[in-house]
Write a protein that holds these residues in place. Structure first.
Motif, PDB file in Angstrom:
ATOM      1  N   LEU A 204       0.836  -1.193   0.000  1.00  0.00           N
ATOM      2  CA  LEU A 204       0.000   0.000   0.000  1.00  0.00           C
ATOM      3  C   LEU A 204       0.876   1.249   0.000  1.00  0.00           C
ATOM      4  O   LEU A 204       1.846   1.339   0.754  1.00  0.00           O
ATOM      5  CB  LEU A 204      -0.894  -0.005   1.243  1.00  0.00           C
ATOM      6  N   GLU A 205       0.524   2.220  -0.856  1.00  0.00           N
ATOM      7  CA  GLU A 205       1.233   3.490  -0.902  1.00  0.00           C
ATOM      8  C   GLU A 205       0.243   4.653  -0.806  1.00  0.00           C
ATOM      9  O   GLU A 205      -0.845   4.608  -1.389  1.00  0.00           O
ATOM     10  CB  GLU A 205       2.050   3.617  -2.187  1.00  0.00           C
ATOM     11  N   TYR A 206       0.643   5.691  -0.069  1.00  0.00           N
ATOM     12  CA  TYR A 206      -0.125   6.924   0.038  1.00  0.00           C
ATOM     13  C   TYR A 206       0.571   7.976  -0.817  1.00  0.00           C
ATOM     14  O   TYR A 206       1.760   8.251  -0.620  1.00  0.00           O
ATOM     15  CB  TYR A 206      -0.179   7.394   1.497  1.00  0.00           C
ATOM     16  N   TRP A 207      -0.154   8.565  -1.759  1.00  0.00           N
ATOM     17  CA  TRP A 207       0.432   9.527  -2.685  1.00  0.00           C
ATOM     18  C   TRP A 207      -0.152  10.921  -2.504  1.00  0.00           C
ATOM     19  O   TRP A 207      -1.327  11.074  -2.143  1.00  0.00           O
ATOM     20  CB  TRP A 207       0.177   9.120  -4.136  1.00  0.00           C
ATOM     21  N   LYS A 208       0.660  11.934  -2.795  1.00  0.00           N
ATOM     22  CA  LYS A 208       0.175  13.283  -3.037  1.00  0.00           C
ATOM     23  C   LYS A 208       0.423  13.565  -4.512  1.00  0.00           C
ATOM     24  O   LYS A 208       1.556  13.448  -4.978  1.00  0.00           O
ATOM     25  CB  LYS A 208       0.906  14.298  -2.146  1.00  0.00           C
ATOM     26  N   THR A 209      -0.626  13.886  -5.230  1.00  0.00           N
ATOM     27  CA  THR A 209      -0.522  14.057  -6.674  1.00  0.00           C
ATOM     28  C   THR A 209      -0.950  15.460  -7.081  1.00  0.00           C
ATOM     29  O   THR A 209      -1.414  16.255  -6.264  1.00  0.00           O
ATOM     30  CB  THR A 209      -1.400  13.034  -7.418  1.00  0.00           C
ATOM     31  N   GLU A 210      -0.823  15.721  -8.366  1.00  0.00           N
ATOM     32  CA  GLU A 210      -1.233  17.020  -8.897  1.00  0.00           C
ATOM     33  C   GLU A 210      -2.750  17.205  -8.852  1.00  0.00           C
ATOM     34  O   GLU A 210      -3.254  18.302  -9.100  1.00  0.00           O
ATOM     35  CB  GLU A 210      -0.725  17.169 -10.330  1.00  0.00           C
ATOM     36  N   SER A 211      -3.482  16.137  -8.539  1.00  0.00           N
ATOM     37  CA  SER A 211      -4.944  16.227  -8.409  1.00  0.00           C
ATOM     38  C   SER A 211      -5.409  15.685  -7.062  1.00  0.00           C
ATOM     39  O   SER A 211      -6.400  14.971  -6.959  1.00  0.00           O
ATOM     40  CB  SER A 211      -5.632  15.474  -9.555  1.00  0.00           C
ATOM     41  N   GLY A 212      -4.672  16.007  -6.011  1.00  0.00           N
ATOM     42  CA  GLY A 212      -5.092  15.619  -4.669  1.00  0.00           C
ATOM     43  C   GLY A 212      -4.426  14.358  -4.156  1.00  0.00           C
ATOM     44  O   GLY A 212      -3.548  13.772  -4.779  1.00  0.00           O
ATOM     45  N   GLU A 213      -4.865  13.920  -2.980  1.00  0.00           N
ATOM     46  CA  GLU A 213      -4.307  12.723  -2.344  1.00  0.00           C
ATOM     47  C   GLU A 213      -4.904  11.459  -2.955  1.00  0.00           C
ATOM     48  O   GLU A 213      -6.005  11.472  -3.511  1.00  0.00           O
ATOM     49  CB  GLU A 213      -4.557  12.770  -0.842  1.00  0.00           C
ATOM     50  N   MET A 214      -4.164  10.352  -2.812  1.00  0.00           N
ATOM     51  CA  MET A 214      -4.565   9.113  -3.481  1.00  0.00           C
ATOM     52  C   MET A 214      -3.916   7.926  -2.770  1.00  0.00           C
ATOM     53  O   MET A 214      -2.832   8.036  -2.207  1.00  0.00           O
ATOM     54  CB  MET A 214      -4.122   9.187  -4.944  1.00  0.00           C
ATOM     55  N   LEU A 215      -4.604   6.786  -2.797  1.00  0.00           N
ATOM     56  CA  LEU A 215      -4.060   5.523  -2.299  1.00  0.00           C
ATOM     57  C   LEU A 215      -3.904   4.549  -3.456  1.00  0.00           C
ATOM     58  O   LEU A 215      -4.772   4.472  -4.329  1.00  0.00           O
ATOM     59  CB  LEU A 215      -4.989   4.906  -1.251  1.00  0.00           C
ATOM     60  N   HIS A 216      -2.805   3.811  -3.453  1.00  0.00           N
ATOM     61  CA  HIS A 216      -2.566   2.801  -4.494  1.00  0.00           C
ATOM     62  C   HIS A 216      -2.123   1.517  -3.813  1.00  0.00           C
ATOM     63  O   HIS A 216      -1.286   1.543  -2.905  1.00  0.00           O
ATOM     64  CB  HIS A 216      -1.477   3.292  -5.459  1.00  0.00           C
ATOM     65  N   MET A 217      -2.668   0.385  -4.257  1.00  0.00           N
ATOM     66  CA  MET A 217      -2.343  -0.892  -3.639  1.00  0.00           C
ATOM     67  C   MET A 217      -2.232  -2.006  -4.666  1.00  0.00           C
ATOM     68  O   MET A 217      -3.113  -2.180  -5.510  1.00  0.00           O
ATOM     69  CB  MET A 217      -3.423  -1.269  -2.610  1.00  0.00           C
ATOM     70  N   GLU A 218      -1.124  -2.770  -4.603  1.00  0.00           N
ATOM     71  CA  GLU A 218      -1.005  -4.013  -5.379  1.00  0.00           C
ATOM     72  C   GLU A 218      -1.344  -5.179  -4.460  1.00  0.00           C
ATOM     73  O   GLU A 218      -0.895  -5.214  -3.310  1.00  0.00           O
ATOM     74  CB  GLU A 218       0.413  -4.203  -5.928  1.00  0.00           C
ATOM     75  N   ILE A 219      -2.127  -6.121  -4.976  1.00  0.00           N
ATOM     76  CA  ILE A 219      -2.561  -7.270  -4.179  1.00  0.00           C
ATOM     77  C   ILE A 219      -2.118  -8.554  -4.870  1.00  0.00           C
ATOM     78  O   ILE A 219      -2.429  -8.783  -6.041  1.00  0.00           O
ATOM     79  CB  ILE A 219      -4.091  -7.280  -4.009  1.00  0.00           C
ATOM     80  N   GLY A 220      -1.379  -9.373  -4.157  1.00  0.00           N
ATOM     81  CA  GLY A 220      -0.949 -10.655  -4.701  1.00  0.00           C
ATOM     82  C   GLY A 220      -2.102 -11.632  -4.746  1.00  0.00           C
ATOM     83  O   GLY A 220      -3.114 -11.456  -4.075  1.00  0.00           O
ATOM     84  N   ALA A 221      -1.953 -12.675  -5.556  1.00  0.00           N
ATOM     85  CA  ALA A 221      -2.993 -13.696  -5.662  1.00  0.00           C
ATOM     86  C   ALA A 221      -2.329 -15.062  -5.707  1.00  0.00           C
ATOM     87  O   ALA A 221      -1.106 -15.180  -5.635  1.00  0.00           O
ATOM     88  CB  ALA A 221      -3.827 -13.462  -6.920  1.00  0.00           C
ATOM     89  N   MET A 222      -3.147 -16.098  -5.826  1.00  0.00           N
ATOM     90  CA  MET A 222      -2.618 -17.446  -5.882  1.00  0.00           C
ATOM     91  C   MET A 222      -1.533 -17.539  -6.956  1.00  0.00           C
ATOM     92  O   MET A 222      -1.732 -17.073  -8.086  1.00  0.00           O
ATOM     93  CB  MET A 222      -3.736 -18.452  -6.176  1.00  0.00           C
ATOM     94  N   LEU A 223      -0.404 -18.094  -6.608  1.00  0.00           N
ATOM     95  CA  LEU A 223       0.788 -18.244  -7.448  1.00  0.00           C
ATOM     96  C   LEU A 223       1.616 -16.968  -7.524  1.00  0.00           C
ATOM     97  O   LEU A 223       2.721 -16.969  -8.038  1.00  0.00           O
ATOM     98  CB  LEU A 223       0.450 -18.699  -8.883  1.00  0.00           C
ATOM     99  N   VAL A 224       1.081 -15.823  -7.025  1.00  0.00           N
ATOM    100  CA  VAL A 224       1.808 -14.557  -7.113  1.00  0.00           C
ATOM    101  C   VAL A 224       2.383 -14.215  -5.740  1.00  0.00           C
ATOM    102  O   VAL A 224       1.747 -13.569  -4.935  1.00  0.00           O
ATOM    103  CB  VAL A 224       0.902 -13.408  -7.595  1.00  0.00           C
ATOM    104  N   GLY A 225       3.603 -14.688  -5.474  1.00  0.00           N
ATOM    105  CA  GLY A 225       4.225 -14.375  -4.202  1.00  0.00           C
ATOM    106  C   GLY A 225       5.075 -13.132  -4.274  1.00  0.00           C
ATOM    107  O   GLY A 225       5.576 -12.661  -3.271  1.00  0.00           O
ATOM    108  N   HIS A 226       5.230 -12.583  -5.475  1.00  0.00           N
ATOM    109  CA  HIS A 226       6.166 -11.486  -5.649  1.00  0.00           C
ATOM    110  C   HIS A 226       5.519 -10.297  -6.359  1.00  0.00           C
ATOM    111  O   HIS A 226       4.981 -10.428  -7.454  1.00  0.00           O
ATOM    112  CB  HIS A 226       7.387 -11.957  -6.442  1.00  0.00           C
ATOM    113  N   ILE A 227       5.579  -9.152  -5.708  1.00  0.00           N
ATOM    114  CA  ILE A 227       5.164  -7.883  -6.288  1.00  0.00           C
ATOM    115  C   ILE A 227       6.441  -7.057  -6.412  1.00  0.00           C
ATOM    116  O   ILE A 227       7.100  -6.772  -5.414  1.00  0.00           O
ATOM    117  CB  ILE A 227       4.140  -7.165  -5.380  1.00  0.00           C
ATOM    118  N   HIS A 228       6.817  -6.723  -7.623  1.00  0.00           N
ATOM    119  CA  HIS A 228       8.097  -6.047  -7.864  1.00  0.00           C
ATOM    120  C   HIS A 228       7.862  -4.565  -8.111  1.00  0.00           C
ATOM    121  O   HIS A 228       7.403  -4.169  -9.180  1.00  0.00           O
ATOM    122  CB  HIS A 228       8.794  -6.663  -9.087  1.00  0.00           C
TER     123      HIS A 228
END
Length: 291
Positions: A204-228
């Protein structure tokens, strides 16, 4: 749930890989035992990654390209392994204006009410699985910030055949980053994917952008042990953010009132359609603010 191709306007059917295995794991008593003890554990993903990174796995590429109707030119490229093929880089055409699609895949958009609950149109979304209520706070493992009231939750579902690299949809800077440990459940539509989102491994990442605040999240799934992720502090619109290892995956983004999503995507979501979109295309617009 149906999928509508944004480019053609046609309703399409998604080709699911290993659907019989998923049905066994999620809809039988013995399958659920195997799921809990083995398949949803991170070590299972790590063991599988050894095979996918080996030269022996190259033989899987041809069948995969044929099954999903991918560009035949891929077979002429010298991939070292199936993992090398799956995480390949492709040229991305970024639209000149607007808030961009972070990834290629199927997109649903939910309105966030002033009560911090999710809505499809005027209908509140009630997510209850086996007596447990699932909401945004469980997904974040923290209270939803007040700035998100009246904004949107964007849910990108990436299938095996989708491009598994992702970009920054807007320019800004990362204010905070945290990793949340968890299992690796399937995020297929026939599995309890809202529960998976709240219980799977995620970043999970909290961002400040040119159009306000924002949250971004990558979620792993079955077989996906790695988020690069490249873990950049300052980033630019259309810049590559990272990629997933083999498997279906999910990206969740939460934006505030400063960003408005295009009407066709909102209408599709209200009708319970997922919208098939491509990475880098405009999906909305925002009011520019100083970062």
């Amino acid at each position: 749930m149906k999928i509508i191709d944004r480019k053609t306007g046609r309703i399409i059917k998604e080709e699911e890989d290993s659907s019989k295995i998923i049905e066994f794991l999620y809809h039988s008593f013995i399958g659920r035992i195997f799921l809990k003890l083995f398949f949803a554990r991170p070590y299972f993903s790590k063991l599988l990654s050894i095979y996918y990174k080996s030269p022996v796995s190259k033989k899987k590429i041809k069948g995969f390209v044929k099954k999903y109707g991918l560009d035949g030119a891929l077979l002429k490229r010298d991939f070292k392994s199936f993992d090398d093929f799956f995480s390949r880089k492709e040229k991305i055409n970024v639209d000149k204006e607007g808030f961009l699609a972070t990834a290629s895949g199927k997109l649903r958009v939910f309105k966030i009410g002033e009560d911090k609950e999710l809505y499809l149109g005027n209908k509140k979304l009630s997510i209850m699985i086996k007596g447990n209520v699932y909401n945004i706070d469980k997904l974040l493992k923290a209270p939803l910030p007040d700035w998100a009231k009246g904004g949107y939750l964007l849910l990108y579902r990436l299938s095996l055949c989708d491009y598994h690299r992702y970009i920054y949809p807007i320019a800004g800077r990362c204010e905070k980053r945290k990793e949340i440990a968890g299992r690796l459940e399937s995020v297929r539509r026939d599995a309890a994917y809202w529960r998976a989102f709240a219980e799977n491994k995620r970043v999970l990442e909290y961002w400040k952008t040119e159009s306000g605040e924002m949250l971004h999240m990558e979620i792993g799934a079955m077989l996906v042990g790695h988020i690069h992720n490249y873990n950049k502090l300052l980033f630019y619109r259309g810049e590559e953010k990272g990629y997933f290892s083999y498997g279906g995956s999910t990206i969740v983004e939460i934006v505030g009132k400063e960003i408005e999503i295009d009407e066709d995507i909102l209408e599709n979501s209200k009708r319970n359609f997922e919208t098939k979109i491509r990475i880098g295309e405009r999906i909305g617009y925002g009011k520019i603010k100083e970062t």
